[in-house]
Scaffold this motif. Structure first.
Motif, mmCIF file in Angstrom:
data_model
loop_
_atom_site.group_PDB
_atom_site.id
_atom_site.type_symbol
_atom_site.label_atom_id
_atom_site.label_comp_id
_atom_site.label_asym_id
_atom_site.label_seq_id
_atom_site.Cartn_x
_atom_site.Cartn_y
_atom_site.Cartn_z
ATOM 1 N N HIS A 1 3.395 -0.938 4.095
ATOM 2 C CA HIS A 1 2.816 0.403 4.007
ATOM 3 C C HIS A 1 3.939 1.399 3.775
ATOM 4 O O HIS A 1 4.833 1.525 4.601
ATOM 5 N N THR B 1 0.866 -1.178 0.000
ATOM 6 C CA THR B 1 0.000 0.000 0.000
ATOM 7 C C THR B 1 0.902 1.227 0.000
ATOM 8 O O THR B 1 1.718 1.390 0.906
ATOM 9 N N ALA C 1 0.859 5.073 0.489
ATOM 10 C CA ALA C 1 -0.063 6.086 1.002
ATOM 11 C C ALA C 1 -0.175 7.249 0.020
ATOM 12 O O ALA C 1 0.782 7.596 -0.660
ATOM 13 N N ASN C 2 -1.382 7.837 -0.020
ATOM 14 C CA ASN C 2 -1.618 8.976 -0.912
ATOM 15 C C ASN C 2 -0.670 10.127 -0.613
ATOM 16 O O ASN C 2 -0.329 10.913 -1.472
ATOM 17 N N PHE C 3 -0.277 10.233 0.662
ATOM 18 C CA PHE C 3 0.514 11.380 1.097
ATOM 19 C C PHE C 3 2.012 11.120 1.027
ATOM 20 O O PHE C 3 2.796 11.912 1.525
ATOM 21 N N SER C 4 2.422 9.989 0.417
ATOM 22 C CA SER C 4 3.833 9.617 0.514
ATOM 23 C C SER C 4 4.756 10.528 -0.298
ATOM 24 O O SER C 4 5.916 10.662 0.022
ATOM 25 N N THR C 5 4.237 11.134 -1.356
ATOM 26 C CA THR C 5 5.082 12.029 -2.146
ATOM 27 C C THR C 5 4.745 13.478 -1.797
ATOM 28 O O THR C 5 3.715 13.738 -1.185
ATOM 29 N N THR C 6 5.610 14.403 -2.190
ATOM 30 C CA THR C 6 5.366 15.818 -1.873
ATOM 31 C C THR C 6 4.030 16.257 -2.455
ATOM 32 O O THR C 6 3.221 16.902 -1.787
ATOM 33 N N GLU C 7 3.807 15.913 -3.717
ATOM 34 C CA GLU C 7 2.512 16.195 -4.336
ATOM 35 C C GLU C 7 1.588 15.020 -4.030
ATOM 36 O O GLU C 7 1.902 13.890 -4.363
ATOM 37 N N ARG C 8 0.438 15.298 -3.398
ATOM 38 C CA ARG C 8 -0.467 14.216 -3.018
ATOM 39 C C ARG C 8 -1.058 13.572 -4.273
ATOM 40 O O ARG C 8 -1.447 14.262 -5.203
ATOM 41 N N LEU D 1 4.992 5.025 3.817
ATOM 42 C CA LEU D 1 4.485 6.290 4.363
ATOM 43 C C LEU D 1 5.085 7.493 3.657
ATOM 44 O O LEU D 1 4.445 8.538 3.543
ATOM 45 N N ALA D 2 6.330 7.369 3.246
ATOM 46 C CA ALA D 2 6.974 8.500 2.582
ATOM 47 C C ALA D 2 7.980 7.939 1.606
ATOM 48 O O ALA D 2 8.634 6.939 1.903
ATOM 49 N N LYS E 1 -3.513 10.108 -5.556
ATOM 50 C CA LYS E 1 -4.278 8.917 -5.225
ATOM 51 C C LYS E 1 -3.778 7.750 -6.056
ATOM 52 O O LYS E 1 -3.598 7.870 -7.263
#
Lengths: 241, 289
Positions: free
Chosen positions: A123, A74, A76-83, A125-126, A85
């Motif tokens: 997962h 998975t 995460a949607n927030f893992s990159t600087t630009e969100r 995360l970043a 999906k």
């Protein structure tokens, strides 16, 4: 932007053969999984949770000769600087998953766990470069924490080629601009369990890139081993009381 | 874990006592112990992780983006990803609807305003890594912590751009960034809304029911709390999502007013405890685990 200055410095101030900060923890989720780990490779952060070896839900998933390793990733949607999906069945993810499953089927002693499934949940995360490397290292530690028998550590690292200079452990900016390969080294040997090259690299330069990658992999293995031993000693000290 | 009929009956009988006897010896208004960490994601404006002792865990990230007000229907967007559940499943959609609805209707939107044309839009992404009981409270507590620790860069360009075509520009210095709580008008406090789940057994109301308790509850209540009072929506739900709950039945309306009184009494403490976590959280101290 200058990725590699004439003085031999990269954008984040490293030399060509230097790793980013590598931190890892095992047994981070003792209550919700059989084995778990968390790694930070630069700004890339990955959580790994391992369940099993356990009885598969469906008969069709069990193999009478060896364990089945199932990996789900998975991001995460927030893992990159630009969100952004992301879909579960994105082609790149499916390919990563297949690569990882094949790697670990060879590195885990699957013969010891017939008719079972080992479920690995990842997962991310970043992410800041070295996604596959980070995931591989997290899975290695997760499997070790779950007490699953493996032949040796699989330590993974990315390396790229800038003009004629091989660079170790690339971040996103570097990764976008040069050809990159990711390798997984088995223990302290020079054997590779994993090699992924998604673009072109001149054949006569490949050797120097692999050499720096293997050296980096050995360093990562030492850092992971340190953490495993630290945790092992911690557990041992609790047993003696 | 699914309980046997004998276990269910034992658990039900002990929960219906006055006062209720809960399997983990909590009192009716007590939460399970939790640990939290905030502001650990470098690429998000705010982040938080909450973990309960049974291993349930949730990570929330808040990201802000500058948008043209005229083109956005809502300035807050929530997204929920529950490990092991499809994104389009009923379970996830209901959680997502509840959280989005709560935040969109009860949030001081004026803190997001930049200029007369531009504003921030908040993207709240929740990742439930594992859960045993119904994860809505967990999600909303983590969201609370993430929003409380959200920092937005300082606007350096002119606030009024109704006459001129100007894009907002921001200070490069992250030390000058402001917490959302510093941007609300001085007489009010920035406290995002939270959800509390209550279990109903007989006349008893149980805060934060565990997965075993959920299987024998007669009903479940979801209440929301904002600005020191209980707000709508108040809804009831069958919290047992992984098994058939044969005890489930209608609820005495008196219990609703009783639940409001309970929340009035204890929610202040819950919010204070969360604020305490943020205060004591040391950002310099090692990794997130």
């Amino acid at each position: 932007m200058e990725l590699y200055s004439p003085e031999g410095l990269r954008i984040d101030g490293r030399r060509w053969n230097e790793l980013r900060k590598f931190e890892c923890r095992i047994n981070t989720h003792p209550n919700s999984s059989d084995g778990s780990s968390f790694i930070e490779q630069g700004n890339t952060k990955v959580i790994c949770m391992v369940q099993g070896p356990m009885e598969p839900v469906l008969r069709s998933q069990s193999n009478p000769n060896q364990a089945n390793i199932e990996i789900s990733i998975t991001i995460a949607n927030f893992s990159t600087t630009e969100r952004k999906k992301r879909l579960k069945n994105e082609k790149r993810l499916v390919e990563l998953k297949a690569t990882l499953e094949r790697t670990f089927e060879q590195s885990v002693m699957c013969k010891l766990y017939p008719r079972t499934v080992i479920q690995v949940n990842i997962h991310v995360l970043a992410q800041d470069g070295g996604l596959l490397a980070g995931i591989t290292n997290a899975i290695t530690l997760g499997l070790i924490d779950a007490g699953i028998a493996m032949y040796d550590y699989v330590s993974s690292i990315s390396a790229g080629l800038y003009d004629t200079t091989p660079l170790l452990d690339l971040n996103t900016l570097e990764e976008n601009d040069m050809s990159t390969l990711t390798i997984g080294v088995i223990g302290k040997s020079e054997k590779l369990a994993l090699l992924l090259l998604e673009d072109k690299m001149p054949l006569d330069r490949l050797e120097s890139v692999l050499a720096i990658g293997i050296a980096g992999g050995h360093r990562i293995r030492d850092l992971m081993d340190e953490e495993v031993r630290r945790h092992g000693n911690l557990r041992l000290s609790k047993v003696n009381v | 874990m699914i309980l046997s009929p004998a276990e269910r009956s034992y658990l039900y009988d002990s929960l219906i006592q006055k006062p209720p006897i809960r399997p983990d010896s909590r009192s009716g208004h007590q939460f399970r112990p939790l640990e939290a960490k905030t502001a650990f994601l470098p690429s998000s404006n705010g982040s938080a992780r909450i973990r309960l002792m049974d291993g349930s865990e949730c990570i929330v990230s808040v990201k802000a983006k500058v948008v043209l007000k005229s083109q956005e229907s809502s300035l807050i967007e929530c997204d929920i990803d529950v490990s092991g559940n499809r994104d389009d499943s009923n379970f996830v959609s209901i959680l997502k609807f509840n959280l989005t609805n709560l935040l969109c209707q009860n949030f001081p939107m004026d803190v997001l305003q930049l200029t007369s044309k531009y504003s921030y839009k908040l993207f709240i992404d929740c990742l439930v890594i594992s859960h045993t009981s119904y994860p809505l409270t967990l999600l909303s507590l983590a969201t609370y912590l993430a929003l409380k620790t959200t920092r937005l860069p300082l606007l350096v360009s002119d606030v009024d751009d109704s006459e001129v075509e100007e894009q907002p520009t921001f200070s490069d210095d992250w030390d000058k960034s402001k917490y959302l709580k510093e941007m609300v008008s001085s007489n009010s406090k920035f406290q995002p809304p939270i959800f509390i789940t209550l279990g109903v057994v007989g006349d008893n109301l149980l805060f934060d029911p565990s997965t075993e308790e959920e299987q024998v509850l007669e009903n479940g209540l979801i209440l929301s709390w904002y600005n020191n009072k209980v707000i709508t929506p108040i809804s009831n739900i069958n919290l047992a999502s992984n098994s058939n709950n044969s005890n489930f039945k209608g609820m005495d309306p008196i219990l609703i007013s009783k639940s409001l009184a309970l929340l009035k009494k204890y929610c202040g403490e819950i919010v204070d405890a969360l604020d305490g976590i943020i205060e004591h959280d040391d950002a310099t101290e090692g990794g997130i685990f």
